[in-house]
Design a protein around this motif. Structure first.
Motif, PDB file in Angstrom:
ATOM      1  N   GLN A 178       0.822  -1.203   0.000  1.00 32.71           N
ATOM      2  CA  GLN A 178       0.000   0.000   0.000  1.00 32.71           C
ATOM      3  C   GLN A 178       0.858   1.256   0.000  1.00 32.71           C
ATOM      4  N   MET A 179       1.952   1.243   0.783  1.00 33.53           N
ATOM      5  CA  MET A 179       2.865   2.382   0.791  1.00 33.53           C
ATOM      6  C   MET A 179       3.399   2.657  -0.610  1.00 33.53           C
ATOM      7  N   THR A 180       3.785   1.591  -1.297  1.00 33.06           N
ATOM      8  CA  THR A 180       4.333   1.729  -2.642  1.00 33.06           C
ATOM      9  C   THR A 180       3.275   2.245  -3.608  1.00 33.06           C
ATOM     10  N   ASN A 182       0.697   4.070  -2.910  1.00 36.14           N
ATOM     11  CA  ASN A 182       0.434   5.478  -2.614  1.00 36.14           C
ATOM     12  C   ASN A 182       1.510   6.385  -3.199  1.00 36.14           C
ATOM     13  N   ALA A 183       2.770   6.012  -2.966  1.00 37.43           N
ATOM     14  CA  ALA A 183       3.880   6.819  -3.475  1.00 37.43           C
ATOM     15  C   ALA A 183       3.862   6.890  -4.990  1.00 37.43           C
ATOM     16  N   LEU A 184       3.565   5.764  -5.628  1.00 37.20           N
ATOM     17  CA  LEU A 184       3.532   5.728  -7.085  1.00 37.20           C
ATOM     18  C   LEU A 184       2.396   6.597  -7.623  1.00 37.20           C
ATOM     19  N   ALA A 185       1.256   6.578  -6.954  1.00 34.97           N
ATOM     20  CA  ALA A 185       0.131   7.407  -7.388  1.00 34.97           C
ATOM     21  C   ALA A 185       0.491   8.891  -7.311  1.00 34.97           C
ATOM     22  N   PHE A 186       1.063   9.299  -6.186  1.00 32.41           N
ATOM     23  CA  PHE A 186       1.459  10.703  -5.994  1.00 32.41           C
ATOM     24  C   PHE A 186       2.481  11.113  -7.045  1.00 32.41           C
ATOM     25  N   CYS A 187       3.538  10.326  -7.175  1.00 29.32           N
ATOM     26  CA  CYS A 187       4.642  10.693  -8.062  1.00 29.32           C
ATOM     27  C   CYS A 187       4.231  10.676  -9.528  1.00 29.32           C
ATOM     28  N   THR A 188       3.364   9.748  -9.898  1.00 31.50           N
ATOM     29  CA  THR A 188       2.890   9.699 -11.285  1.00 31.50           C
ATOM     30  C   THR A 188       2.089  10.946 -11.631  1.00 31.50           C
ATOM     31  N   ARG A 189       1.214  11.370 -10.707  1.00 26.43           N
ATOM     32  CA  ARG A 189       0.421  12.571 -10.950  1.00 26.43           C
ATOM     33  C   ARG A 189       1.334  13.801 -11.066  1.00 26.43           C
ATOM     34  N   ILE A 190       2.347  13.875 -10.234  1.00 24.04           N
ATOM     35  CA  ILE A 190       3.284  14.998 -10.279  1.00 24.04           C
ATOM     36  C   ILE A 190       4.045  15.004 -11.603  1.00 24.04           C
ATOM     37  N   ALA A 191       4.511  13.844 -12.034  1.00 24.75           N
ATOM     38  CA  ALA A 191       5.251  13.750 -13.292  1.00 24.75           C
ATOM     39  C   ALA A 191       4.364  14.115 -14.479  1.00 24.75           C
ATOM     40  N   GLU A 192       3.099  13.697 -14.434  1.00 20.45           N
ATOM     41  CA  GLU A 192       2.168  14.020 -15.515  1.00 20.45           C
ATOM     42  C   GLU A 192       1.959  15.528 -15.648  1.00 20.45           C
ATOM     43  N   MET A 198       9.943  12.980  -6.341  1.00 16.06           N
ATOM     44  CA  MET A 198      10.995  12.400  -5.511  1.00 16.06           C
ATOM     45  C   MET A 198      10.354  11.838  -4.254  1.00 16.06           C
ATOM     46  N   VAL A 199      10.959  10.817  -3.658  1.00 14.54           N
ATOM     47  CA  VAL A 199      10.492  10.310  -2.365  1.00 14.54           C
ATOM     48  C   VAL A 199      11.571  10.553  -1.323  1.00 14.54           C
ATOM     49  N   TYR A 200      11.131  10.747  -0.085  1.00 10.75           N
ATOM     50  CA  TYR A 200      12.028  11.074   1.024  1.00 10.75           C
ATOM     51  C   TYR A 200      11.878  10.056   2.145  1.00 10.75           C
ATOM     52  N   GLY A 201      12.967   9.822   2.862  1.00  9.64           N
ATOM     53  CA  GLY A 201      12.859   9.009   4.064  1.00  9.64           C
ATOM     54  C   GLY A 201      14.198   8.516   4.565  1.00  9.64           C
ATOM     55  N   ASN A 202      14.183   8.025   5.808  1.00  9.39           N
ATOM     56  CA  ASN A 202      15.360   7.345   6.344  1.00  9.39           C
ATOM     57  C   ASN A 202      15.303   5.879   5.917  1.00  9.39           C
ATOM     58  N   LEU A 214       9.208   1.779  -8.039  1.00  6.31           N
ATOM     59  CA  LEU A 214       9.355   3.230  -8.131  1.00  6.31           C
ATOM     60  C   LEU A 214      10.566   3.590  -8.987  1.00  6.31           C
ATOM     61  N   GLU A 215      10.883   2.730  -9.927  1.00  9.44           N
ATOM     62  CA  GLU A 215      12.050   2.944 -10.787  1.00  9.44           C
ATOM     63  C   GLU A 215      11.930   4.269 -11.524  1.00  9.44           C
ATOM     64  N   GLY A 216      13.039   5.013 -11.526  1.00 10.60           N
ATOM     65  CA  GLY A 216      13.053   6.308 -12.190  1.00 10.60           C
ATOM     66  C   GLY A 216      12.675   7.461 -11.293  1.00 10.60           C
ATOM     67  N   ILE A 217      12.232   7.167 -10.067  1.00 13.15           N
ATOM     68  CA  ILE A 217      11.879   8.213  -9.099  1.00 13.15           C
ATOM     69  C   ILE A 217      13.037   8.363  -8.127  1.00 13.15           C
ATOM     70  N   ASP A 218      13.572   9.557  -8.042  1.00  9.48           N
ATOM     71  CA  ASP A 218      14.758   9.804  -7.231  1.00  9.48           C
ATOM     72  C   ASP A 218      14.439   9.721  -5.738  1.00  9.48           C
ATOM     73  N   VAL A 219      15.487   9.523  -4.940  1.00  8.00           N
ATOM     74  CA  VAL A 219      15.346   9.377  -3.494  1.00  8.00           C
ATOM     75  C   VAL A 219      16.149  10.468  -2.780  1.00  8.00           C
ATOM     76  N   TRP A 220      15.541  11.020  -1.749  1.00 16.56           N
ATOM     77  CA  TRP A 220      16.178  11.953  -0.808  1.00 16.56           C
ATOM     78  C   TRP A 220      16.300  11.178   0.500  1.00 16.56           C
ATOM     79  N   PHE A 221      17.528  10.897   0.891  1.00 23.94           N
ATOM     80  CA  PHE A 221      17.802   9.986   2.005  1.00 23.94           C
ATOM     81  C   PHE A 221      18.176  10.756   3.271  1.00 23.94           C
ATOM     82  N   ALA A 222      17.536  10.412   4.386  1.00 20.12           N
ATOM     83  CA  ALA A 222      17.815  11.050   5.679  1.00 20.12           C
ATOM     84  C   ALA A 222      18.576  10.086   6.581  1.00 20.12           C
ATOM     85  N   GLU A 223      19.726  10.535   7.064  1.00 21.90           N
ATOM     86  CA  GLU A 223      20.502   9.771   8.049  1.00 21.90           C
ATOM     87  C   GLU A 223      21.422  10.738   8.775  1.00 21.90           C
ATOM     88  N   TYR A 224      21.250  10.825  10.084  1.00 11.32           N
ATOM     89  CA  TYR A 224      21.984  11.806  10.868  1.00 11.32           C
ATOM     90  C   TYR A 224      23.134  11.136  11.631  1.00 11.32           C
TER      91      TYR A 224
END
Length: 264
Positions: A178-180, A182-192, A198-202, A214-224
């Protein structure tokens, strides 16, 4: 067939099975293993000075320094931010409530977008999602696009879906599938709509996605607090601190390094 004949047949079948098992074991055949992840970056080129990272290859710096902000940072002096070596910014455009599920515009979104642009800082935006269905994720994407209007962005529109500490969130128990979705739905609409998603997370957040979907969708990675990032997946931005100090921002602020693909 009598009992003696059955016993002979059973013994012969068992012997053949044992021989086959022994043959497989002796040949060393094993299920193919997934290749070890290899980062596209040479982390020996990562350097830290005064709490900020830069990245270089072949003696050439190929990184930018950025921050991400929301209403929680209060009023920001964007001219001071620009003078403090900040190359880009991500501005929160809105969020969905983690318990009740309502969608909100960030109280300082317009102010931050205006201030950053007037100071010459290129921006992207992010939405803090708590979508529990693909339909809600589409609603969030449409909200973002409506609030942007015809605004141009230099950086992506980011889908940020993570638990909220200290509360039981409506989306905490979502399946990986379901997480995947959801992310794909959001990102596809944005790309259209002509924007880069892009997706973000640790590591824990990203593990909730099936990145192969989510191939082709860039990642913003969080790690402190890491000397080098340890994510076992490709990413183009590393958020390495949440306690940074930047001129013009009165609170602690997230610090990010963008690895410039075009310079590599």
């Amino acid at each position: 067939m009598n009992r003696t004949s059955l016993r002979i047949l059973f013994t012969a079948a068992l012997a053949l099975a044992l021989l086959a098992l022994a043959a497989c074991s002796s040949s060393g055949e094993q299920a193919p293993s997934k290749p070890a992840y290899v980062s596209p970056y040479d982390w020996s080129g990562l350097a830290k000075e005064d709490g900020r990272y830069t990245y270089a290859e072949g003696g050439e710096v190929c990184s930018f320094t950025g921050i991400d902000v929301s209403e929680h940072q209060g009023a920001i002096d964007w001219n001071a931010v620009a003078s403090d070596g900040i190359d880009f910014a991500f501005i929160r455009i809105g969020n969905r409530g983690a318990t009740e599920g309502a969608v909100y515009l960030d109280e300082r979104y317009v102010e931050n977008m205006t201030g950053a642009r007037e100071a010459g800082i290129p921006v992207g935006v992010y939405f803090f999602s708590q979508a529990i269905t693909a339909e809600e994720a589409l609603e969030e994407a449409d909200f973002v696009l409506a609030m942007l209007g015809d605004a141009e962005l230099a950086y992506p529109i980011v889908y940020d879906h993570e638990p909220v500490a200290g509360i039981e969130g409506r989306a905490d128990g979502l399946s990986r599938e379901q997480m995947t979705e959801n992310a794909l739905a959001f990102c596809t609409r944005i790309a259209e709509a002509g924007y880069e998603p892009m997706v973000y997370g640790n590591k824990r957040d990203i593990a909730r996605f099936d990145l192969s979907q989510l191939e082709g969708i860039d990642v913003w990675f969080a790690e402190y607090g890491a000397a080098t990032p340890s994510g076992q997946f490709d990413f183009s931005i590393w958020q390495y601190a949440n306690d940074g100090t930047v001129a013009g921002v009165s609170t602690a602020v997230d610090l990010n390094i963008l690895f410039i693909a075009d310079a590599r």
